[in-house]
Design an enzyme around this catalytic site. Structure first.
Site, PDB file in Angstrom:
ATOM      1  N   GLN A 153     -73.306 -44.121 -23.712  1.00 45.70           N
ATOM      2  CA  GLN A 153     -73.528 -42.589 -24.092  1.00 45.70           C
ATOM      3  C   GLN A 153     -72.746 -41.910 -22.977  1.00 45.70           C
ATOM      4  OE1 GLN A 153     -75.371 -41.685 -26.497  1.00 45.70           O
ATOM      5  NE2 GLN A 153     -75.100 -39.465 -26.035  1.00 45.70           N
TER       6      GLN A 153
ATOM      7  N   GLU B 246     -85.559 -72.013 -17.573  1.00 42.37           N
ATOM      8  CA  GLU B 246     -84.709 -71.423 -18.298  1.00 42.37           C
ATOM      9  C   GLU B 246     -84.711 -69.908 -18.432  1.00 42.37           C
ATOM     10  OE1 GLU B 246     -84.078 -75.722 -20.429  1.00 42.37           O
ATOM     11  OE2 GLU B 246     -84.551 -73.719 -21.950  1.00 42.37           O
TER      12      GLU B 246
END
Ligand code: FAD
Length: 386
Positions: free
Chosen positions: A337, A243
């Site tokens: 940003q 997983e």
């Protein structure tokens, strides 16, 4: 880069990418507002064979390698991390548990319908008292005649608010060793005493419903016990590595989504009479994203092949999850940003990526737990501990 994938895998990648851009991207704002993807979309994903990628054809899967599942996940996360998270719980947690440990009857009933997109599944491990200590659930089950009585609660369960079936881990006996005495149960919506709460209002992954599960003396027939009684924690530990490798596909997709947005805006936005892509402080952010993708993706596909060969990858899977999930947070912050003020607007995709970026540092084992694991496995590898 191309040599990481076989021809079949590349074809799948192209068709999933096309599907995600054409059919999913336009739906995401509404999915986020609703808190759910449309059921019809899950069905369409099943019809396309995307849900069954890497699963046995006998039960409606599309066959192929574990890498095929990773490709679906990467391309989904690139467009919407929330849909990817919902499919992760549905397919990699629920369907994979049934595929690995289910009886023929259980596979016929639960695996076939999940891979077809007709029903939705999830997995309940985390409890109100905590998720990191997964081998210590307060949820208990005991025998009552031919049935089991399941009692307790789970929380933060992906797909709980709308899922049809969940696999739930409970302690079924007190054993001297923590790893023994756990058992998985398949619970179905509609069973008496089984209830779920409303979807949590989350900062990110808003198109994926997450919620509480209440188990008030739920009577579960023996045929709904998944795998061997008492072996549940062993199954859990065994499946965690795979997983975590697969989480690497989600994180690579998310970083790629950040790079898509950041590079396009850097190319288009003019400041001081120049596209901002010409500024070195912008280039530094783009370079970090590119490095994050390359290193994570190379490690991801190396580990997928190792898992397919049956190799143990505990330390490497934790390294991939730690590195790539931290990279997602960095990449999303940098992409936002680069977008300047426009990065704050909900109408821009980069805002969604920013909100979605935190999840993988927590879900599926936190950053801190990954570091503990990497250090432990490293000491083992060096022969200092056993
Ligand atoms: C959107 C979402 C979806 C999720 N989906 C599922 C799901 O489908 N099924 C499911 O079972 N769970 C799910 N989870 C739960 C998730 O797996 C847990 O949140 C996670 O494992 C952490 O558990 P916790 O939140 O209880 O934190 P805690 O275990 O309470 O930890 C709190 C803090 O302490 C730190 N910490 C704990 N132990 C140590 C240690 N030994 N050393 C250093 N630091 C430590 C942790 O890293 C964390 O920073 C989901 C969570 C989210 C947010």
């Amino acid at each position: 880069m191309q040599d990481l994938l076989t021809d079949d895998e590349r074809m799948l990648q192209e068709s999933v990418r096309r599907f995600m851009l054409q059919e999913v991207e336009p739906l995401v704002p509404q999915m986020e507002a609703d808190g759910y993807p449309p059921r019809a979309l899950i069905k369409k994903l099943g019809d396309q064979g995307f849900l069954g990628a890497g699963f046995e054809e006998e039960y409606g899967g599309s066959g192929g390698s574990l890498a095929m599942r990773a490709i679906v996940s990467e391309e989904t996360a690139r467009v919407d991390g929330g849909l990817d998270l919902t499919l992760f719980a549905d397919i990699m947690l629920f369907a994979r548990a049934i595929s690995r440990h289910g009886t023929t009857e259980q596979k016929e009933k639960y695996l076939r319908s999940t891979l077809a997109g007709d029903t939705i599944g999830g997995m309940g491990i985390t409890e109100p008292s905590g998720g990191s200590n997964a081998l210590n659930p307060a949820t208990k089950a005991w025998r009552d005649g031919d049935d089991w009585i399941l009692n307790g609660a789970k929380t933060y369960v992906t797909n709980a608010p709308w899922g049809d079936f969940l696999v739930i881990i409970a302690r079924t006996s007190e054993e001297p060793s923590r790893i023994d005495g756990g058992t998985w149960f398949i619970v179905e919506r509609g069973m008496e005493g089984f209830a779920t709460g409303p979807a949590f209002e989350k900062m990110g992954m808003r198109s994926s419903p997450t919620g509480d599960v209440f188990l008030d003396h739920v009577r579960v027939p023996q045929r709904n016990v998944l795998g061997e009684v008492g072996r549940g924690f062993h199954y859990l530990v065994d499946s965690l590595d795979t997983e975590r490798v697969l989480v690497g596909a989600s994180t690579v997709g998310l970083i790629q989504g950040c790079l898509d947005e950041a590079a396009a805006y850097a190319n288009e936005r003019q400041v001081f009479g120049s596209p901002i892509r010409n500024f070195q402080l912008i280039q530094e952010k783009i370079a970090k994203m590119a490095v994050g993708i390359e290193l994570s993706r190379t490690m991801l596909y190396r580990l997928l092949r190792a898992v397919d060969r049956g190799e143990k990858v505990t330390r490497e899977a934790a390294i991939l999850k730690l590195y790539s999930s931290e990279m997602v947070s960095q990449a999303a912050s940098d992409a936002s940003q680069i977008w300047g003020g426009a990065g704050q607007l909900e109408t821009n995709r980069v805002a969604r990526l920013f909100r979605n970026s935190k999840h993988h540092e927590v879900g599926g084992g936190t950053t801190e737990i990954m570091k503990v694991l990497i250090a432990r496995e490293t000491f083992k590898e060096l022969g200092y501990v056993r």
